[in-house]
Structures are given as C-alpha cells and as structure tokens.
Design a protein around this motif. Structure first.
Motif, PDB file in Angstrom:
ATOM      1  N   GLY A  28       0.764  -1.240   0.000  1.00 23.49           N
ATOM      2  CA  GLY A  28       0.000   0.000   0.000  1.00 23.49           C
ATOM      3  C   GLY A  28       0.792   1.284   0.000  1.00 23.49           C
ATOM      4  O   GLY A  28       0.247   2.349  -0.327  1.00 23.49           O
TER       5      GLY A  28
ATOM      6  N   GLY B 236       1.169   3.623  -3.423  1.00 20.14           N
ATOM      7  CA  GLY B 236       0.084   4.519  -3.796  1.00 20.14           C
ATOM      8  C   GLY B 236       0.033   5.766  -2.942  1.00 20.14           C
ATOM      9  O   GLY B 236      -0.243   6.870  -3.441  1.00 20.14           O
TER      10      GLY B 236
ATOM     11  N   GLN C 234       0.926   9.809  -4.371  1.00 22.04           N
ATOM     12  CA  GLN C 234      -0.059  10.884  -4.223  1.00 22.04           C
ATOM     13  C   GLN C 234       0.487  12.031  -3.383  1.00 22.04           C
ATOM     14  O   GLN C 234       0.279  13.206  -3.711  1.00 22.04           O
ATOM     15  CB  GLN C 234      -1.337  10.331  -3.588  1.00 22.04           C
ATOM     16  CG  GLN C 234      -2.098   9.366  -4.484  1.00 22.04           C
ATOM     17  CD  GLN C 234      -3.364   8.862  -3.825  1.00 22.04           C
ATOM     18  OE1 GLN C 234      -4.260   9.634  -3.514  1.00 22.04           O
ATOM     19  NE2 GLN C 234      -3.437   7.558  -3.595  1.00 22.04           N
TER      20      GLN C 234
ATOM     21  N   GLU D 212      -5.999  -0.993  -0.065  1.00 18.95           N
ATOM     22  CA  GLU D 212      -6.831  -0.702  -1.230  1.00 18.95           C
ATOM     23  C   GLU D 212      -6.693   0.770  -1.621  1.00 18.95           C
ATOM     24  O   GLU D 212      -6.367   1.620  -0.792  1.00 18.95           O
ATOM     25  CB  GLU D 212      -8.295  -1.034  -0.931  1.00 18.95           C
ATOM     26  CG  GLU D 212      -8.542  -2.475  -0.518  1.00 18.95           C
ATOM     27  CD  GLU D 212      -8.159  -3.473  -1.593  1.00 18.95           C
ATOM     28  OE1 GLU D 212      -8.211  -3.097  -2.791  1.00 18.95           O
ATOM     29  OE2 GLU D 212      -7.810  -4.613  -1.227  1.00 18.95           O
ATOM     30  N   PRO D 213      -6.997   1.082  -2.893  1.00 21.79           N
ATOM     31  CA  PRO D 213      -6.841   2.469  -3.360  1.00 21.79           C
ATOM     32  C   PRO D 213      -7.613   3.496  -2.540  1.00 21.79           C
ATOM     33  O   PRO D 213      -7.134   4.623  -2.345  1.00 21.79           O
ATOM     34  CB  PRO D 213      -7.352   2.405  -4.802  1.00 21.79           C
ATOM     35  CG  PRO D 213      -7.100   0.993  -5.235  1.00 21.79           C
ATOM     36  CD  PRO D 213      -7.321   0.167  -4.004  1.00 21.79           C
ATOM     37  N   GLU D 214      -8.789   3.118  -2.054  1.00 24.46           N
ATOM     38  CA  GLU D 214      -9.585   4.070  -1.278  1.00 24.46           C
ATOM     39  C   GLU D 214      -8.862   4.480   0.001  1.00 24.46           C
ATOM     40  O   GLU D 214      -8.827   5.669   0.361  1.00 24.46           O
ATOM     41  CB  GLU D 214     -10.946   3.459  -0.933  1.00 24.46           C
ATOM     42  CG  GLU D 214     -11.837   3.186  -2.131  1.00 24.46           C
ATOM     43  CD  GLU D 214     -11.474   1.918  -2.883  1.00 24.46           C
ATOM     44  OE1 GLU D 214     -12.037   1.711  -3.978  1.00 24.46           O
ATOM     45  OE2 GLU D 214     -10.621   1.143  -2.380  1.00 24.46           O
TER      46      GLU D 214
ATOM     47  N   GLN E 134      -5.627   4.289   0.499  1.00 22.08           N
ATOM     48  CA  GLN E 134      -4.430   5.035   0.122  1.00 22.08           C
ATOM     49  C   GLN E 134      -4.762   6.503  -0.098  1.00 22.08           C
ATOM     50  O   GLN E 134      -4.006   7.393   0.309  1.00 22.08           O
ATOM     51  CB  GLN E 134      -3.821   4.420  -1.140  1.00 22.08           C
ATOM     52  CG  GLN E 134      -3.262   3.034  -0.936  1.00 22.08           C
ATOM     53  CD  GLN E 134      -2.986   2.299  -2.234  1.00 22.08           C
ATOM     54  OE1 GLN E 134      -2.807   2.929  -3.283  1.00 22.08           O
ATOM     55  NE2 GLN E 134      -2.964   0.975  -2.178  1.00 22.08           N
ATOM     56  N   GLN E 135      -5.896   6.767  -0.725  1.00 26.07           N
ATOM     57  CA  GLN E 135      -6.295   8.151  -0.958  1.00 26.07           C
ATOM     58  C   GLN E 135      -6.590   8.867   0.355  1.00 26.07           C
ATOM     59  O   GLN E 135      -6.179  10.015   0.551  1.00 26.07           O
ATOM     60  CB  GLN E 135      -7.510   8.210  -1.874  1.00 26.07           C
ATOM     61  CG  GLN E 135      -7.953   9.633  -2.188  1.00 26.07           C
ATOM     62  CD  GLN E 135      -9.102   9.691  -3.181  1.00 26.07           C
ATOM     63  OE1 GLN E 135      -9.407   8.706  -3.842  1.00 26.07           O
ATOM     64  NE2 GLN E 135      -9.734  10.849  -3.287  1.00 26.07           N
TER      65      GLN E 135
END
Length: 267
Positions: free
Chosen positions: A66, A69, A73, A239-241, A243-244
């Motif tokens: 993780g 990502g 960002q 998961e990408p969510e 990470q954001q």
C-alpha cells in the motif's frame, strides 16, 4: 540461489529489465524529499520466483503493501521529490546494511526463502551492485545536489507495517520512526495525535537504529537533515480508497509542518 549460466554473469539485471530506482517529481519545489525503500516487489528474471508461490510474493515479506500509492499521491500534491526502490526486499533489503544477516533473508516471518539459501559472497554482491547501490547512490546524488544548490531538505522515509506480528495485534494506525532528530518527529506526533480517530505510535511499531536501519541513519542523520520515518498499518492502505484517505491526511499534515518550518527558517 545460484544464478543460471549466462554470458554476462557480472550483471543481475539485464538491459531490458526494469531499473531499480523510480523517481517522481525530481524538480519538485518542496523541501520535503520522500524515500520508499520497500516500494516494489519485482524479482530479477535470473532469480525466477525465489522458490515461492505468488501468494507469498504478495505478502509483506516481499514489500510494504500500500505504501507506493500513498507515496506517489503525497509526492505529487506537495510537489516533493520521491525516490523509490522497485525490487522486492527478498532480493535485498534496501533499508539494511548489506552485510547484515537479514539483508538477504533466508527466513522471513516464518517463511523460508529457498532462493536465498546457499548464496555465495559473489551472489550477494551481484544483488548489492544491481539494486542496493543504484538506489542509495541516487539518493546521495540528489541530496548532494540539493546541498550544493543551497536547498533545504526534510527527509521522510515512507513504510507500512503488518496489523499482526508474531500473533500480537498492533493497535497503532501510524507511527513515527526516528533516532536523533528533535525537530520533525515531535511535530509529526503532535499533528497526528490531534487527529481524533488515530492511535499513534512514538517509535512504534519500530524504532530507528544504526544497526537495524540504513536510509535514515546514513542519508538523514549522517547529513544532519531534519528527518523521520513514517509507518502506516497495512490494512489501512491495502486498497486504493484507503491510500487516498491516508495520502490526503499526510498531504495536509506534512504541508502544514513544512510551512511551519519554513516560517522558522528551517526549511
């Protein structure tokens, strides 16, 4: 694991393989410089799969799940230089001294690594030259250039950690890792602990040490830079969510800290 016969046994990575160093925002204006020692999980073609199933190579033993990502960002948003290492820590751990016994692990979290058994000094040296040296030489070159240009540098090493280790659940969502720096870690701890939903580790789940770490002691403390490591629990950013969410949090916190340090003439 002995390298297969080849016409050029002095090279571990062939010309068509992915280079070990990934960079983003090399011309970034920020004082922040991010490193990511366990960004990737690639394996050199010559080493095959190290004798492991793909499921093992997706685990924490191979990389920091993780964190790639999140790092990308944060680097983009803060206009900060990111230097990351694309190959698996199972090939060689770029946050360990190369001579350390666990730099090329034969066992990691109870998993035996068949491809790391019986290595000769020459085998280990090929890995060091192919992956460890280019990564740390590039960090050195970047920091040298910043110093020569009179640019301040705040070095932050980004990692992730497992929710459970040796059967014990880890309560921290995030932790700061440091040894000698008295500037950045207290600011990070204060800002993170102001977040009402976080359990924050102070040198937890790990602490930086001269014998156990490489990047912060050599590149941060060795140069007298303001520095800290950051560890995020992996289930938060798998998961990408997630990470954001974590990237946005770090963008806000680190951006405020950089502004504060600039105001004090420290960045």
């Amino acid at each position: 694991m002995k390298l297969p016969d080849a016409t050029d046994t002095a090279r571990l990575l062939q010309a068509d393989e992915v280079p070990p160093v990934y960079e983003q925002n090399a011309d970034g204006a920020s004082a922040l410089v991010f490193t990511c020692d366990h960004y990737g999980r690639l394996l050199p073609r010559a080493l095959g799969d190290l004798g492991l199933d793909e499921s093992e190579l997706e685990r924490h033993i191979a990389w920091d799940i993780g964190i790639a990502g999140v790092a990308e960002q944060v680097s983009r948003a803060l206009d900060a230089h990111l230097l990351a290492q694309r190959y698996s820590r199972l090939v060689i751990d770029c946050n360990r001294w190369p001579q350390a016994p666990n730099a090329i692990p034969m066992i990691s979290e109870r998993t035996t690594i068949p491809g790391n058994e019986g290595l000769t000094h020459e085998d280990a040296e090929l890995r060091r030259r192919a992956i460890f040296v280019p990564y740390h030489d590039r960090i050195t070159a970047v920091l040298d250039a910043r110093k020569q240009a009179g640019r301040p540098t705040i070095l932050v090493s980004l990692h992730s950690f497992t929710p459970v280790y040796a059967g014990i659940a880890r309560p921290w969502h995030i932790g700061t890792l440091y040894q000698h720096d008295k500037v950045l870690p207290p600011l990070l701890l204060k800002a993170l602990r102001a977040e009402p939903d976080l359990v924050v580790g102070d040198n937890q789940p790990y602490a930086v040490g001269d014998n156990t770490d490489y990047t912060i002691p050599v590149h941060g403390e060795g140069r007298g830079l303001i520095n800290s490591g950051i560890e995020i629990r992996q289930n938060e950013i798998a998961e990408p969510e997630g990470q954001q969410v974590w990237a946005e949090r770090l963008i806000r916190i680190l951006g405020e800290i950089e502004s504060e340090l600039r105001g004090k003439g420290l960045a």
